[in-house]
Structure formats: structure tokens, C-alpha cells
Design an enzyme around this catalytic site. Structure first.
Site, mmCIF file in Angstrom:
data_model
loop_
_atom_site.group_PDB
_atom_site.id
_atom_site.type_symbol
_atom_site.label_atom_id
_atom_site.label_comp_id
_atom_site.label_asym_id
_atom_site.label_seq_id
_atom_site.Cartn_x
_atom_site.Cartn_y
_atom_site.Cartn_z
ATOM 1 N N LYS A 50 2.414 -3.163 6.068
ATOM 2 C CA LYS A 50 2.623 -2.997 4.626
ATOM 3 C C LYS A 50 4.085 -2.689 4.310
ATOM 4 O O LYS A 50 4.623 -3.101 3.274
ATOM 5 C CB LYS A 50 1.707 -1.878 4.100
ATOM 6 C CG LYS A 50 0.224 -2.243 4.146
ATOM 7 C CD LYS A 50 -0.059 -3.467 3.291
ATOM 8 C CE LYS A 50 -1.515 -3.831 3.213
ATOM 9 N NZ LYS A 50 -1.765 -4.994 2.362
ATOM 10 N N TYR B 22 -1.205 -0.688 10.488
ATOM 11 C CA TYR B 22 -1.423 -1.079 9.085
ATOM 12 C C TYR B 22 -0.175 -0.740 8.253
ATOM 13 O O TYR B 22 0.327 -1.564 7.489
ATOM 14 C CB TYR B 22 -2.649 -0.341 8.548
ATOM 15 C CG TYR B 22 -2.967 -0.598 7.096
ATOM 16 C CD1 TYR B 22 -3.548 -1.793 6.692
ATOM 17 C CD2 TYR B 22 -2.712 0.365 6.117
ATOM 18 C CE1 TYR B 22 -3.859 -2.026 5.355
ATOM 19 C CE2 TYR B 22 -3.020 0.143 4.781
ATOM 20 C CZ TYR B 22 -3.600 -1.051 4.399
ATOM 21 O OH TYR B 22 -3.904 -1.283 3.071
ATOM 22 N N SER C 46 0.868 -1.183 0.000
ATOM 23 C CA SER C 46 0.000 0.000 0.000
ATOM 24 C C SER C 46 0.898 1.224 0.000
ATOM 25 O O SER C 46 2.034 1.155 0.511
ATOM 26 C CB SER C 46 -0.852 0.023 1.275
ATOM 27 O OG SER C 46 -1.451 1.287 1.439
HETATM 28 N N1 LIG Z 1 -8.706 -0.653 -1.337
HETATM 29 C C1 LIG Z 1 -7.680 0.162 -1.224
HETATM 30 O O1 LIG Z 1 -7.786 1.386 -1.369
HETATM 31 C C2 LIG Z 1 -6.333 -0.388 -0.899
HETATM 32 C C3 LIG Z 1 -5.234 0.483 -0.922
HETATM 33 C C4 LIG Z 1 -3.976 -0.005 -0.656
HETATM 34 C C5 LIG Z 1 -3.797 -1.351 -0.384
HETATM 35 N N2 LIG Z 1 -4.870 -2.166 -0.360
HETATM 36 C C6 LIG Z 1 -4.635 -3.574 -0.051
HETATM 37 O O2 LIG Z 1 -5.189 -4.387 -1.053
HETATM 38 C C7 LIG Z 1 -5.595 -5.642 -0.486
HETATM 39 C C8 LIG Z 1 -7.044 -5.917 -0.830
HETATM 40 O O3 LIG Z 1 -7.839 -4.917 -0.252
HETATM 41 P P1 LIG Z 1 -9.367 -4.661 -0.676
HETATM 42 O O4 LIG Z 1 -9.578 -3.206 -0.614
HETATM 43 O O5 LIG Z 1 -9.668 -5.411 -1.902
HETATM 44 O O6 LIG Z 1 -10.111 -5.293 0.597
HETATM 45 P P2 LIG Z 1 -11.424 -6.186 0.735
HETATM 46 O O7 LIG Z 1 -11.838 -6.037 2.170
HETATM 47 O O8 LIG Z 1 -12.402 -5.892 -0.327
HETATM 48 O O9 LIG Z 1 -10.860 -7.646 0.510
HETATM 49 C C9 LIG Z 1 -9.985 -8.235 1.432
HETATM 50 C C10 LIG Z 1 -9.885 -9.702 1.157
HETATM 51 O O10 LIG Z 1 -9.017 -10.255 2.154
HETATM 52 C C11 LIG Z 1 -9.622 -11.420 2.671
HETATM 53 N N3 LIG Z 1 -9.225 -11.637 4.060
HETATM 54 C C12 LIG Z 1 -9.238 -10.760 5.091
HETATM 55 N N4 LIG Z 1 -8.891 -11.376 6.230
HETATM 56 C C13 LIG Z 1 -8.627 -12.681 5.905
HETATM 57 C C14 LIG Z 1 -8.242 -13.830 6.641
HETATM 58 N N5 LIG Z 1 -8.060 -13.793 7.957
HETATM 59 N N6 LIG Z 1 -8.100 -14.990 5.973
HETATM 60 C C15 LIG Z 1 -8.304 -15.084 4.647
HETATM 61 N N7 LIG Z 1 -8.679 -14.026 3.893
HETATM 62 C C16 LIG Z 1 -8.848 -12.852 4.524
HETATM 63 C C17 LIG Z 1 -11.118 -11.180 2.591
HETATM 64 O O11 LIG Z 1 -11.802 -12.404 2.613
HETATM 65 C C18 LIG Z 1 -11.207 -10.457 1.256
HETATM 66 O O12 LIG Z 1 -11.302 -11.403 0.233
HETATM 67 C C19 LIG Z 1 -5.348 -5.527 1.023
HETATM 68 O O13 LIG Z 1 -4.108 -6.113 1.330
HETATM 69 C C20 LIG Z 1 -5.276 -4.029 1.238
HETATM 70 O O14 LIG Z 1 -4.485 -3.696 2.358
HETATM 71 C C21 LIG Z 1 -6.134 -1.733 -0.612
#
Ligand SMILES: NC(=O)c1ccc[n+]([C@@H]2O[C@H](COP(=O)([O-])OP(=O)(O)OC[C@H]3O[C@@H](n4cnc5c(N)ncnc54)[C@H](O)[C@@H]3O)[C@@H](O)[C@H]2O)c1
Length: 251
Positions: A159, A155, A142
């Protein structure tokens, strides 16, 4: 047809495949020709993701907090699907709390899901008998791993750990021709981010949204970056962090 970004013939493991970025990665890898092995906790939402993919794919419901069971999970996945060629770690959780309200448990949960589970997967997946030469790994970090945002110390630390570990993994695996890179998204509208935006003060929410020169991102902005890093088009790219943030960190 000439397509250096094709994933034809590759088997790719994707965590977090039931939602947001992970789901999009799973769908797009399948559209690019890969067989996808999807992991997430929620069986119904995983089945929904599976129905959105193309071709013959597989899914496993698993809670990645349970680090101790990951070796058995990987053994099972490889015995049922054969050697793998790629891995995207998109599973992740976010906790927003000022440092003084952040508990030891918050750090532990964030570390387990966001980074320790991926280290354990890489460790157990990337042997000669389980991962093909020329394979590639993408860990979703991230921009919070690089820049400071109030309330995200735990967090951000999880990351940042992905960024530094991936560089070392890249060096250790280069002799086998396995590449390891990270992708650092800015704000992408997913269920996780919607929840975080909903919990913000109005002023902070507006600041967050207008801060991106190209506006907020879409899940395909990240899945396309992952497809590139898993494909042979990036065969000479390893140990790198690809920032995909609509220009946010360039300011
Ligand atoms: N959305 C954003 O703006 C953003 C920005 C930077 C980084 N990210 C990163 O991208 C990745 C995906 O984020 P997202 O926004 O799609 O989130 P989301 O909440 O839509 O999806 C998260 C996924 O992680 C899985 N997950 C969470 N805890 C778990 C566990 N204990 N066991 C198995 N699976 C688990 C969930 O089932 C889900 O499928 C994350 O690592 C997040 O930190 C997201």
C-alpha cells in the site's frame, strides 16, 4: 442542474468491482452518470454488481495476478468501449502474518494484486489513444501504508508503494492534464475486513473497532471520495493522498 461532481459522459474502469469498496465505487460512478467498465475474478459476483449499476455498463472477468496479460486486456477493453476517462484500482488482498511467518510468496501475491497490476493498467491505459485529456486515476491504498499495524508488513509495503508511485505518475501525466491520486481508507466493513476482524484475537478486535473516533466506515464513504477525485470538482488536485478514516490518523 449545476453539479460539479457529475461523471456524465465519462467511461470509468473499476477493478475489484465484484465486492466491497470496488463494487460500491462501480455502483456510485454509474449513478453519477458514468459508463462503468468493471473488472474482477468472479463472473457471478460481477454480474450481480452489474445488475446493481445504472445505465449501460460492461464487465470483464480477469485475474490480476496475471500481470503479463494486462496489456491485451486493456487493448480489448478500449477497442470494445472506446477511450476511457477514469480508473479506480480497488482490487486488493490482505494477508495478516507476523514478519517471521511472512513468505516471499506472500509479498509477491500482495504486490501483484495490490500494486503491480495497477501500475501495468495505468501504463497501458493512459496513452493519448486510450485515455482522454482531463482524465483521472484513483488508486485505493490504506492507512496501513502510513501507520504501523502488527502483522501487516507485506500488506503495508504494497500500500505504501501505491502512495509513492501515484505521486510520480501524477507528475509524469500532469502535462497531459491527467490527474493521479490515492485514497487511504481506515477500517470499512467489507467482506475482506470482516474476514480480518474474524481472525483477530478478541482484544485486538475491540481495540481496532473503538480506535475510530467516528466509528467504522461504510463503503460509500470511500466511493464518495473516489467520485470527487474522478469528477471535474477536483480538477486542480493531483499527487495527493486523501485519508478517509473517521479521524483515526488525526489522533
Ligand atoms: N475494507 C477495509 O477496511 C479497507 C481498508 C483499507 C484499504 N482497503 C483496500 O480497499 C480495497 C478493496 O477492499 P475491500 O475491503 O472492498 O475487499 P473485498 O475483499 O471486499 O474486495 C476485493 C476485490 O478485489 C478483487 N480481487 C482480489 N484479488 C484479485 C485478483 N487476483 N484479480 C482480480 N480481482 C481481485 C476481488 O474480486 C474483490 O472484488 C483493497 O485494495 C483493500 O486493500 C480496504
Amino acid at each position: 442542474m449545476y453539479n460539479p461532481f457529475s461523471l456524465e459522459g465519462k467511461t470509468i474502469l473499476v477493478t475489484g468491482a465484484s465486492s466491497g469498496i470496488g463494487r460500491q465505487c462501480a455502483i456510485d460512478c454509474s449513478k453519477m452518470g458514468a459508463k462503468v467498465v468493471a473488472i474482477a475474478r468472479n463472473k457471478e459476483r460481477l454480474a450481480e454488481s452489474l445488475s446493481m449499476m445504472e445505465g449501460d455498463n460492461a464487465c470483464y472477468s480477469y485475474d490480476l495476478q496475471l500481470i503479463e496479460g494486462i496489456k491485451d486486456l486493456i487493448d480489448r477493453i478500449v477497442s470494445e468501449n472506446g477511450k476511457l476517462d477514469g480508473f479506480i484500482h480497488a482490487a486488493g488482498i490482505e494477508v495478516t502474518n507476523p514478519l517471521k511467518l511472512t513468505s516471499h510468496g506472500d509479498y509477491e501475491n500482495l504486490y501483484r494484486v495490490n500494486c503491480l497490476s495497477s501500475f501495468e493498467i495505468v501504463k497501458n491505459l493512459c496513452g493519448i489513444k486510450t485515455f482522454n485529456k482531463g482524465g483521472a486515476i484513483v488508486l485505493i491504498s490504506s492507512i496501513s501504508g502510513i501507520i504501523a499495524r502488527k502483522g501487516l508488513s507485506a500488506y503495508a509495503a504494497s500500500k505504501g508503494a501505491l502512495l509513492s508511485a501515484a505521486r510520480v505518475m501524477a507528475m509524469e501525466m500532469a502535462p497531459r492534464g491527467v490527474r493521479v491520486n490515492t485514497v487511504s481508507p481506515g477500517t470499512i466493513l467489507t467482506p475482506m475486513m470482516q474476514k480480518a476482524l474474524d481472525e483477530m484475537q478478541e482484544d485486538d478486535r475491540i481495540k481496532r473497532v473503538v480506535g475510530f473516533p467516528l466509528g467504522l466506515g461504510q463503503t460509500t464513504d470511500i466511493s464518495n471520495a473516489c467520485v470527487y477525485l474522478l469528477s471535474d470538482a477536483s480538477r486542480w488536485v493531483t499527487g495527493q493522498n486523501l485519508i478517509v478514516d473517521g479521524g483515526f490518523t488525526a489522533q
